[in-house]
Design a protein around this motif. Structure first.
Motif, PDB file in Angstrom:
ATOM      1  N   THR A   1      -0.692  -4.686  -6.691  1.00 59.46           N
ATOM      2  CA  THR A   1       0.725  -5.047  -6.775  1.00 59.46           C
ATOM      3  C   THR A   1       1.157  -5.441  -8.174  1.00 59.46           C
ATOM      4  O   THR A   1       2.363  -5.510  -8.442  1.00 59.46           O
ATOM      5  CB  THR A   1       1.020  -6.196  -5.796  1.00 59.46           C
TER       6      THR A   1
ATOM      7  N   ARG B   1       4.069   0.127  -8.589  1.00 58.33           N
ATOM      8  CA  ARG B   1       5.385  -0.372  -8.168  1.00 58.33           C
ATOM      9  C   ARG B   1       6.442   0.733  -8.259  1.00 58.33           C
ATOM     10  O   ARG B   1       7.273   0.903  -7.361  1.00 58.33           O
ATOM     11  CB  ARG B   1       5.796  -1.553  -9.046  1.00 58.33           C
TER      12      ARG B   1
ATOM     13  N   ASN C   1       8.513   2.409  -5.136  1.00 56.77           N
ATOM     14  CA  ASN C   1       9.973   2.481  -5.075  1.00 56.77           C
ATOM     15  C   ASN C   1      10.459   3.909  -4.860  1.00 56.77           C
ATOM     16  O   ASN C   1      11.522   4.138  -4.270  1.00 56.77           O
ATOM     17  CB  ASN C   1      10.583   1.904  -6.357  1.00 56.77           C
TER      18      ASN C   1
END
Length: 566
Positions: free
Chosen positions: A234, A240, A244
């Motif tokens: 993370t 990330r 998304n």
């Protein structure tokens, strides 16, 4: 009397053939004849009985305990009272043993072994051997119990079998899965057609290290200026961004996936943090997790010292192995500034910062029709063969004390390299399986294994490279009995289990004493800076390595994590 021969009185039977039934003449003649013996006993026998010899000069009657021949019992009058003098005669009479002595077969040695000994002497020797055997048995039992008592005080129950994370009272255990349930799992995953993204830069492998041998060993150098990154899932800005963009449903790193894939081979405790966010699943590691270190002698039966300060303890060897691997992966490269660059630079390095030679391959696998897994995989070097570039993974096995492995690498690597590798597969089965699975996940064409040993068994700061051997990951997986279908089956089963959970944070913990993994539900702020845990006793707390304790090795071993931009 005819011709000097006295035929004696022959009774006449006037009634028929044969002797008469009773003849007074015969009885009177026998009584009146003084030359005939008196009171001669009658020894009856039947026709079915065997008649023995009149005199047997070959029999030996020295052994009084030996039973007599039943066929001679009808002729034995020694116990009859009618012969009072026969007992004395028999007691004084001895037969001579006329049996020839046995001939020697193989010279004086055989003749010496065949010499007869007195029964008393033989009994004494047997008794002496029996007493000696009892002493040896008692000595073995004493050593066995002593070793057992010492083993109970070592790492197997104290240092090693501690949980990698402190289980808090507010945690709720949801399920526990025995490793036996993993053995029958199987799931086929096709190889990713291409990488989603490739970041970092690689230096070329120095092939001169393939010719390194114990006779021309090379000193292991230290690379304190190069930074190594062990960033969790993370905290990775690339993951990330991919999350998304809905590139996948499950996200992890190769180190975390290899831990799950090789879980049945693990002995030490480990833990993985699972976060369910919406319809996505993230597998993370804690800060300062055991996954950042390398296990040493994990699957061996030889106990390691319990004291954490000992240079041969499990924790100290883990730090030393991580330090060796990082330095080895940089030393075997051609450091002339020629690098292979990729789409993006190292996502964790600051501008102008010197980083280690590493490339991150973000690869995607299809687990189901609507489920994909993205993992960040690492390769450490590249080599050009026939104008084609091949990726390499670089790892090092370390020898810390030959008495624990039973093999001296400096003597056995040249003549018995297979025996050395077999011993390492027995003592470090989990570590080698994880390296192989990481090479398979990264799509590496070759994995290089280095054999690194201490300069002296009591010096854990200075090391030498004794040999470097290359293996193809798929062929090596077959040699160590690592089934890729079973590896993916384990990952798929855990992913399916976690996808059924509600949104929140969970932790997978390998039981420190049993071959099973447990899943706990933890608070959302667990393992973060503002999360307050119950303090552990000082003797159970695991302190991070410091320069004072490790002689400057902390710079090479310490993980550097960079917070990604929001």
């Amino acid at each position: 009397m005819v011709g000097g021969l006295d035929a004696g009185a022959v009774p006449f039977n006037p009634d028929g053939w044969g002797p008469p039934d009773f003849t007074t003449t015969t009885v009177d003649a026998a009584n009146n004849d003084n030359n005939l013996p008196l009171n001669v006993p009658f020894a009856p026998f039947s026709r079915s009985e065997k008649l023995g010899r009149i005199a047997d000069w070959t029999r030996n009657f020295n052994n009084a305990a030996r039973s007599k021949n039943p066929s001679d019992s009808v002729f034995d009058f020694s116990n009859d009272e009618s012969f009072p003098a026969s007992a004395d005669d028999d007691a004084s009479f001895r037969l001579v043993d006329g049996k020839p002595p046995p001939k020697p077969r193989f010279g004086p040695k055989w003749r010496f072994q065949q010499q007869r000994q007195l029964p008393q002497r033989r009994d004494e020797e047997v008794e002496a051997k029996r007493r000696e055997a009892e002493k040896d048995r008692a000595r073995r039992d004493r050593l066995y119990h002593q070793n057992r008592s010492n083993a109970n005080q070592t790492r197997r129950e104290a240092a090693v079998f501690k949980s990698s994370v402190d289980i808090q009272p507010e945690w709720n255990m949801l399920d526990q899965i025995p490793f036996s349930a993993f053995s029958k799992l199987s799931f086929s995953v096709p190889e990713p057609p291409e990488d989603l993204l490739l970041c970092g830069a690689l230096e070329f492998y120095d092939r001169s290290y393939d010719r390194v041998a114990p006779k021309n060993e090379r000193r292991l150098e230290r690379f304190k200026n190069r930074n190594f990154f062990k960033v969790t899932t993370t905290d990775d800005p690339v993951i990330r961004r991919l999350a998304n963009e809905d590139k996948a449903t499950v996200f992890a790193t190769d180190a975390i996936l290899s831990t799950l894939m090789c879980a049945p081979r693990s002995v030490y405790s480990w833990d993985i943090v699972v976060q369910r966010v919406g319809n996505k699943l993230f597998f993370d590691k804690r800060d300062g997790s055991q996954l950042d270190l390398l296990s040493v002698h994990e699957t061996s039966q030889e106990p390691l010292p319990e004291a954490k300060d000992d240079i041969n303890s499990a924790y100290s060897l883990g730090v030393e192995a991580a330090y060796i691997n990082q330095n080895f992966s940089q030393q075997v490269l051609i450091r002339d500034g020629d690098k292979v660059t990729f789409d993006e630079p190292n996502p964790f390095a600051n501008e102008g910062e010197e980083v280690a030679s590493v490339a991150y391959r973000y690869r995607r696998w299809k687990l189901d029709d609507d489920m994909f897994l993205v993992a960040r995989c690492e390769v450490q070097s590249v080599v050009e063969v026939n104008k084609q570039r091949s990726f390499l993974t670089l790892n090092a096995l370390n020898e810390f004390d030959p008495k624990y492995s039973g093999l001296d690498w400096r003597r056995k690597l040249e003549t018995q390299r297979g025996a050395v590798l077999a011993t390492e597969l027995k003592n470090n089965a989990n570590k080698l399986a994880k390296w192989t699975s990481q090479a398979l996940l990264a799509g590496a064409d070759m994995m290089k294994l280095g054999y690194v040993s201490r300069v002296h068994p009591r010096d854990h700061f200075n090391h030498v490279i004794l040999s470097v051997v290359g293996y193809k990951p798929r062929e090596f997986a077959g040699q160590i009995n690592l089934n890729t279908s079973n590896m993916w089956g384990i990952v798929k089963s855990i992913v399916d289990l976690c996808m059924k959970l509600n949104e929140g944070k969970y932790v997978l913990v390998k039981d420190p004493t049993k071959p099973q993994v447990r899943i706990y539900e933890v608070p959302p702020d667990a393992f973060e800076n503002d999360y307050v845990e119950e303090p552990l006793p000082e003797d159970e707390q695991v302190q991070p390595p410091t320069e004072e304790a490790n002689g400057g090795e902390a710079n090479a071993v310490e993980d550097k994590e960079v917070d990604a931009p929001a």
